[in-house]
Write a protein that holds these residues in place. Structure first.
Motif, PDB file in Angstrom:
ATOM      1  N   ARG A 128      53.977   3.413 -19.618  1.00 23.31           N
ATOM      2  CA  ARG A 128      53.775   2.240 -20.466  1.00 23.31           C
ATOM      3  C   ARG A 128      53.224   2.654 -21.831  1.00 23.31           C
ATOM      4  NH1 ARG A 128      53.582  -2.775 -17.866  1.00 23.31           N
ATOM      5  NH2 ARG A 128      53.301  -3.656 -19.958  1.00 23.31           N
ATOM      6  N   GLY A 129      52.346   3.678 -21.847  1.00 31.55           N
ATOM      7  CA  GLY A 129      51.861   4.192 -23.128  1.00 31.55           C
ATOM      8  C   GLY A 129      50.722   3.391 -23.733  1.00 31.55           C
ATOM      9  N   THR A 130      49.949   2.677 -22.913  1.00 33.63           N
ATOM     10  CA  THR A 130      48.793   1.949 -23.451  1.00 33.63           C
ATOM     11  C   THR A 130      47.613   2.908 -23.590  1.00 33.63           C
ATOM     12  OG1 THR A 130      48.134   1.283 -21.205  1.00 33.63           O
ATOM     13  CG2 THR A 130      49.523  -0.242 -22.440  1.00 33.63           C
ATOM     14  N   VAL A 131      47.060   2.981 -24.756  1.00 35.03           N
ATOM     15  CA  VAL A 131      45.921   3.858 -25.038  1.00 35.03           C
ATOM     16  C   VAL A 131      44.807   3.010 -25.654  1.00 35.03           C
ATOM     17  CG1 VAL A 131      45.098   5.859 -26.328  1.00 35.03           C
ATOM     18  CG2 VAL A 131      47.424   5.834 -25.427  1.00 35.03           C
ATOM     19  N   ARG A 132      43.602   3.177 -25.125  1.00 33.00           N
ATOM     20  CA  ARG A 132      42.446   2.477 -25.708  1.00 33.00           C
ATOM     21  C   ARG A 132      41.219   3.351 -25.533  1.00 33.00           C
ATOM     22  NH1 ARG A 132      42.669  -0.193 -20.522  1.00 33.00           N
ATOM     23  NH2 ARG A 132      40.593  -0.151 -19.514  1.00 33.00           N
ATOM     24  N   VAL A 133      40.185   3.035 -26.278  1.00 33.07           N
ATOM     25  CA  VAL A 133      38.896   3.708 -26.173  1.00 33.07           C
ATOM     26  C   VAL A 133      37.873   2.678 -25.702  1.00 33.07           C
ATOM     27  CG1 VAL A 133      37.090   4.947 -27.418  1.00 33.07           C
ATOM     28  CG2 VAL A 133      39.499   5.358 -27.985  1.00 33.07           C
ATOM     29  N   ASP A 134      37.225   2.967 -24.572  1.00 35.38           N
ATOM     30  CA  ASP A 134      36.229   2.060 -23.993  1.00 35.38           C
ATOM     31  C   ASP A 134      34.824   2.612 -24.172  1.00 35.38           C
ATOM     32  OD1 ASP A 134      38.311   0.500 -23.226  1.00 35.38           O
ATOM     33  OD2 ASP A 134      38.073   0.814 -21.065  1.00 35.38           O
ATOM     34  N   ALA A 135      33.885   1.712 -24.301  1.00 37.86           N
ATOM     35  CA  ALA A 135      32.465   2.097 -24.268  1.00 37.86           C
ATOM     36  C   ALA A 135      31.946   1.867 -22.854  1.00 37.86           C
ATOM     37  CB  ALA A 135      31.680   1.264 -25.272  1.00 37.86           C
ATOM     38  N   TYR A 136      31.293   2.887 -22.292  1.00 37.78           N
ATOM     39  CA  TYR A 136      30.748   2.824 -20.932  1.00 37.78           C
ATOM     40  C   TYR A 136      29.253   3.100 -21.034  1.00 37.78           C
ATOM     41  CZ  TYR A 136      30.290   3.901 -15.924  1.00 37.78           C
ATOM     42  OH  TYR A 136      29.929   3.917 -14.591  1.00 37.78           O
ATOM     43  N   TYR A 137      28.441   2.128 -20.634  1.00 32.52           N
ATOM     44  CA  TYR A 137      27.004   2.247 -20.920  1.00 32.52           C
ATOM     45  C   TYR A 137      26.187   1.517 -19.851  1.00 32.52           C
ATOM     46  CZ  TYR A 137      28.005  -2.403 -22.773  1.00 32.52           C
ATOM     47  OH  TYR A 137      28.430  -3.699 -22.907  1.00 32.52           O
ATOM     48  N   PRO A 138      24.950   1.943 -19.639  1.00 33.82           N
ATOM     49  CA  PRO A 138      24.076   1.280 -18.650  1.00 33.82           C
ATOM     50  C   PRO A 138      23.531  -0.036 -19.202  1.00 33.82           C
ATOM     51  CG  PRO A 138      22.927   3.094 -19.695  1.00 33.82           C
ATOM     52  CD  PRO A 138      24.326   3.136 -20.213  1.00 33.82           C
ATOM     53  N   THR A 139      23.316  -0.976 -18.288  1.00 32.22           N
ATOM     54  CA  THR A 139      22.739  -2.264 -18.661  1.00 32.22           C
ATOM     55  C   THR A 139      21.302  -2.358 -18.147  1.00 32.22           C
ATOM     56  OG1 THR A 139      23.597  -3.302 -16.638  1.00 32.22           O
ATOM     57  CG2 THR A 139      25.001  -3.349 -18.607  1.00 32.22           C
ATOM     58  N   GLN A 140      20.629  -3.467 -18.437  1.00 32.16           N
ATOM     59  CA  GLN A 140      19.233  -3.614 -18.068  1.00 32.16           C
ATOM     60  C   GLN A 140      19.029  -3.729 -16.561  1.00 32.16           C
ATOM     61  OE1 GLN A 140      17.770  -6.961 -20.297  1.00 32.16           O
ATOM     62  NE2 GLN A 140      17.652  -5.818 -22.231  1.00 32.16           N
ATOM     63  N   ASN A 141      20.031  -4.216 -15.837  1.00 34.15           N
ATOM     64  CA  ASN A 141      19.881  -4.349 -14.377  1.00 34.15           C
ATOM     65  C   ASN A 141      20.329  -3.088 -13.631  1.00 34.15           C
ATOM     66  OD1 ASN A 141      22.605  -4.491 -14.795  1.00 34.15           O
ATOM     67  ND2 ASN A 141      22.868  -6.557 -13.967  1.00 34.15           N
ATOM     68  N   GLU A 142      20.301  -1.961 -14.339  1.00 32.30           N
ATOM     69  CA  GLU A 142      20.589  -0.642 -13.757  1.00 32.30           C
ATOM     70  C   GLU A 142      22.028  -0.516 -13.248  1.00 32.30           C
ATOM     71  OE1 GLU A 142      17.706   0.232 -10.797  1.00 32.30           O
ATOM     72  OE2 GLU A 142      16.050   0.360 -12.237  1.00 32.30           O
ATOM     73  N   SER A 143      22.940  -1.250 -13.834  1.00 31.05           N
ATOM     74  CA  SER A 143      24.369  -1.097 -13.542  1.00 31.05           C
ATOM     75  C   SER A 143      25.061  -0.631 -14.818  1.00 31.05           C
ATOM     76  CB  SER A 143      24.974  -2.414 -13.046  1.00 31.05           C
ATOM     77  OG  SER A 143      24.881  -3.409 -14.045  1.00 31.05           O
ATOM     78  N   TYR A 144      26.356  -0.423 -14.724  1.00 32.98           N
ATOM     79  CA  TYR A 144      27.106   0.046 -15.886  1.00 32.98           C
ATOM     80  C   TYR A 144      28.177  -0.988 -16.257  1.00 32.98           C
ATOM     81  CZ  TYR A 144      25.040   4.700 -15.911  1.00 32.98           C
ATOM     82  OH  TYR A 144      24.157   5.748 -16.009  1.00 32.98           O
TER      83      TYR A 144
END
Length: 519
Positions: A196-212
């Motif tokens: 399909r060729g879909t390319v994206r850049v995601d931000a992956y970060y921790p939240t206050q409730n200790e999840s991502y």
């Protein structure tokens, strides 16, 4: 001057033959035609060879998808309709739903995910609260056109020179995408066109409730320019340098600070080792799969925190290997396919590979077949008349038609394949047949003792030839107009051969025969 005026048809044939030979052998014509897509030069001449005579990969397949027409959108914007429909269909993401408004209140809804039937789409629309006219298999014309354009760009970006992509329609109304790439491995081409060729850049970060949390930071439209994939080295992974659009850079810069990716001192990413105990990361996602993850250097993070980065918004997308970097660059430049080709094990599409050595063998066999056809026709004509002055001009005139057609093909850069070769052989046969009709009509009624007698007999023969030519053109026209693959080339050159014969070579042969019989 009187001789030229009396034999102007012969003079015209000689001029056309000269132009055809120029198109066949002139280096100027060859230079312009050699760069045409989908062709391989024959080397000695300016003739171009198609896939069958040069070798390569051919893929013929429909696009996966179902379409609902006359959908009442009710003033809802397209992105919201896409989300609503995707939520009602199992295994379908928003990226698999395409809404194309056709008026202020109506539009079409396409679902390009595998395994969705027209009934499934209708059920999903009902559940989402949208009324519609009908659902059907297949996608819209706009989606097919967009797919052809994107696949062409992907093939060019991948360095597969000479590849062509086109849309073809069968007499029963079925639509297929035809991909032909000379001198290319089948597996490589299938993998390239089926992504399909879909390319994206995601931000992956921790939240206050200790999840991502993972959110999209950049999409393809946010990139202003994409550099060439680089090998890396000196501690740097293979990568693709990119530049972000000026209007998207401030938002991306702010998001990097809000998510902690651009924190003071940068960020360290260990997503691949343990996604649940890593610092903020940037994820490079291709076709829904994370292909690489990386943090941010202190220098780049400092530029973002000071706001300087947005004035020159550049950075690099790193991958684990060079092939991955090249894939990212290709997909970013070409764009994402709106729908995939149905070329899986159970799909309707077909793919084939012709080895270059086999293409060379086809060329040799085609040449031998043409030579055999010429000698066979020459032998039959000589046995029929037993007079060299009648048979030789007949053979030369018939062969001149082939030279004219070859010159035409070389001049416009039309790729020769087996169907075109078959058309040439058919032209030789029908051409000699017409010339025999002329010779029989002129000679069967006794000696030709004057030009007036010759012209009278020639006109009778020419009427028969003209009616036969019109019948051939009418019969072949549907094949030449419809996109029927190999049959189209055969029909086109058969029609051209008939036209050249009626307008040029048959009258010229009549002048030659008149000069021989009335002198």
């Amino acid at each position: 001057m009187g001789a030229v005026r009396d034999n102007w048809r012969i003079v015209l044939l000689i001029i056309v033959l000269g132009g055809s030979l120029f198109a066949l052998f002139s280096p100027t014509v060859g230079d312009s035609g050699a760069d045409a897509p989908g062709l391989e030069s024959s080397g000695t001449t300016n003739l171009q060879y198609g896939l069958q005579l040069s070798g390569g990969t051919r893929i013929r397949a429909p696009l996966i998808g179902v379409t609902a027409e006359e959908v009442e959108l009710g003033g809802t914007n397209a992105p919201q309709v896409e989300r609503d429909v995707a939520n009602e269909l199992a295994g379908v993401s928003v990226a698999d739903v395409i809404v194309r408004p056709t008026s202020e209140t109506e539009g079409t809804v396409e679902v390009t995910a595998d395994g969705v039937s027209p009934d499934d789409l209708g059920t999903g629309l009902d559940a989402a609260g949208y009324s519609y006219g009908q659902t059907r298999d297949g996608v819209t014309e706009e989606t097919r056109t967009q797919t052809v354009e994107i696949l062409s760009n992907k093939i060019n970006e991948a360095g597969l020179s000479g590849g062509t992509v086109q849309q073809i329609t069968t007499p029963t109304g079925e639509n297929f995408i035809l991909v032909e790439v000379p001198d290319a491995n089948r597996q490589r081409v299938v993998e390239l066109v089926n992504q399909r060729g879909t390319v994206r850049v995601d931000a992956y970060y921790p939240t206050q409730n200790e999840s991502y949390e993972q959110t999209t930071a950049l999409e393809r439209d946010d990139f202003q320019s994409i550099g060439t994939a680089r090998q890396g080295g000196e501690g740097q992974l293979p990568n693709v340098p990119v530049t972000i659009r000026d209007d998207a850079a401030p938002n991306f810069q702010q998001r990097m600070m809000d998510t902690g990716v651009a924190s003071e001192g940068g960020s360290r990413c260990s997503y691949e080792r343990d996604p649940q105990s890593t610092g903020p990361c940037l994820l490079l996602v291709v076709d829904g799969q994370v292909v690489n993850s990386f943090g941010m250097s202190p220098g780049l993070a400092g530029d973002m925190r000071s706001g300087d980065w947005a004035t020159n918004p550049q950075f690099i997308l790193q991958t684990q290997n060079f092939s991955g970097a090249r894939e990212v660059a290709i997909n970013l430049r070409a764009g994402a396919l709106p729908a995939r080709l149905d070329i899986g094990p159970d799909g309707e599409g077909t793919s084939s590979f012709i080895a270059p050595s086999q293409g060379q063998q086809f060329r040799t066999d085609s040449l031998l077949t043409g030579i055999i056809a010429v000698f066979a026709v020459a032998g039959v004509v000589f046995l029929r008349y037993g007079e060299i002055e009648v048979a030789l001009p007949m053979i030369v005139t018939a062969l001149s038609e082939v030279v004219v057609l070859l010159g035409f093909a070389a001049g416009i850069g039309y790729p020769l394949d087996l169907s075109v070769i078959a058309g040439f052989i058919a032209v030789i046969g029908t051409g000699v047949d017409d010339l025999i009709i002329i010779a029989d009509e002129v000679m069967a009624q006794g000696d030709v003792n004057s030009r007036r007698v010759f012209q009278s007999r020639f006109r009778k023969a020419f009427w028969v030839i003209g009616v036969a030519a019109a019948t051939t053109i009418i019969a072949m026209s549907p094949l030449a107009v419809l996109s029927l693959g190999d049959l189209q080339g055969f029909a086109i050159f058969t029609i051209l051969g008939v036209i050249v014969g009626v307008l040029l070579t048959r009258p010229a042969y009549g002048d030659i025969l008149r000069a021989l019989l009335t002198r």
